[in-house]
Scaffold this motif. Structure first.
Motif, short mmCIF file in Angstrom:
data_model
loop_
_atom_site.label_atom_id
_atom_site.label_comp_id
_atom_site.label_asym_id
_atom_site.label_seq_id
_atom_site.Cartn_x
_atom_site.Cartn_y
_atom_site.Cartn_z
N GLU A 9 -23.74 37.27 14.54
CA GLU A 9 -22.88 38.25 13.86
C GLU A 9 -23.41 38.55 12.46
OE1 GLU A 9 -20.22 40.13 14.81
OE2 GLU A 9 -20.68 39.41 16.83
N ILE A 10 -23.80 37.51 11.73
CA ILE A 10 -24.37 37.70 10.40
C ILE A 10 -25.64 38.53 10.50
CG2 ILE A 10 -25.46 36.50 8.45
CD1 ILE A 10 -23.40 34.17 9.11
N TYR A 11 -26.50 38.18 11.45
CA TYR A 11 -27.75 38.92 11.67
C TYR A 11 -27.45 40.40 11.89
CZ TYR A 11 -32.12 40.33 13.97
OH TYR A 11 -33.28 40.97 14.31
N LEU A 12 -26.50 40.72 12.75
CA LEU A 12 -26.20 42.12 13.06
C LEU A 12 -25.69 42.87 11.83
CD1 LEU A 12 -24.55 41.54 16.55
CD2 LEU A 12 -26.80 42.57 16.09
N TYR A 66 -38.00 41.53 6.87
CA TYR A 66 -38.04 40.38 7.76
C TYR A 66 -36.60 39.97 7.98
CZ TYR A 66 -38.73 35.51 9.27
OH TYR A 66 -38.70 34.33 9.96
N LEU A 67 -36.19 39.80 9.22
CA LEU A 67 -34.85 39.33 9.53
C LEU A 67 -34.92 38.53 10.81
CD1 LEU A 67 -31.78 39.27 9.01
CD2 LEU A 67 -31.61 41.40 10.33
N LYS A 68 -34.56 37.26 10.72
CA LYS A 68 -34.58 36.39 11.90
C LYS A 68 -33.49 35.34 11.79
CE LYS A 68 -39.32 37.07 13.27
NZ LYS A 68 -40.60 36.47 13.63
N ILE A 69 -33.10 34.86 12.96
CA ILE A 69 -32.24 33.68 13.04
C ILE A 69 -33.18 32.51 13.30
CG2 ILE A 69 -30.40 32.51 14.30
CD1 ILE A 69 -29.39 35.26 15.18
N TRP A 70 -32.99 31.43 12.55
CA TRP A 70 -33.76 30.21 12.79
C TRP A 70 -32.80 29.20 13.40
CZ3 TRP A 70 -36.48 29.19 7.43
CH2 TRP A 70 -37.34 30.24 7.13
N LYS A 98 -35.05 37.29 17.03
CA LYS A 98 -34.81 38.62 16.47
C LYS A 98 -34.33 39.53 17.60
CE LYS A 98 -39.52 40.31 17.01
NZ LYS A 98 -40.69 40.87 16.36
N LEU A 99 -33.65 40.56 17.20
CA LEU A 99 -33.13 41.54 18.16
C LEU A 99 -34.30 42.36 18.68
CD1 LEU A 99 -30.27 42.09 19.15
CD2 LEU A 99 -30.08 43.84 17.41
#
Length: 186
Positions: A46-49, A63-67, A170-171
């Motif tokens: 949700e935060i990523y979106l 750059y946007l990723k979930i680790w 990543k999406l």
């Protein structure tokens, strides 16, 4: 974020972030139950979106990723960077060449649109910080990567010691223009 060119958020949820396990073979943060970890993962998505919407408005690369740490799940986070920080984050992890499926499943409506890359999580030890031959031999034995640097005219080695996996997600395809807002209580 634009001023610092980077931002991250971890979900430091008590008591899990403060619980540690100590036994003969390992010392580290204690993982919450699997169901709780999947709920945290869904909140990270949700935060990523939300961050993706804001970053898209900048009209510049980012750059946007979930680790997702495994087994160190409580180190999981969402990381974003712009401008000069992008290259640093693109190179931060060593890719793990051994195939393994992503360890989590989720009912989040966008979960299947994420791609996950398995990387090696760990830490660096500088040879000059090691005090005994025993410590040096252990670092060499555990190291998944050794680097050499010339510092002040002297060769210095660093050893990268693995603590497990870090999955970067990543999406891969858009998840819809409308707000997804996923209720973890469903």
């Amino acid at each position: 974020m634009v001023k610092d060119q980077k931002e991250y958020v971890k979900l430091w949820i008590s008591p899990f972030y403060n619980l540690h396990q100590i036994n003969k073979n390992e010392v580290g943060k204690k993982n919450p139950p699997y169901k709780f970890r999947t709920q945290v993962l869904e909140q990270l998505m949700e935060i990523y979106l939300e961050w993706e919407k804001k970053l898209n408005n900048l009209k510049e690369p980012y750059y946007l990723k979930i680790w997702v740490g495994d087994p160190e799940f409580m180190d999981s986070q969402v990381v974003a960077a712009v401008r000069s920080e992008i290259e640093y984050y693109e190179r931060i992890f060593i890719k793990n060449p051994d195939p393994k499926p992503f360890p989590y499943k989720s009912q989040h409506p966008c979960f299947d649109r994420f791609t996950w890359e398995r990387c090696i999580n760990g830490y660096y030890v500088w040879e000059s910080d090691l005090e005994t031959e025993e410590e040096m031999e252990e670092a060499k034995r555990k190291a998944v990567q050794t680097n050499e640097y010339m510092i002040d005219g002297q060769m210095e080695k660093s050893y990268f010691i693995s603590t497990g996996d870090m999955w970067t997600g990543k999406l891969a395809q858009e998840c819809g223009k409308e707000s997804v807002l996923f209720d973890v209580n469903e």
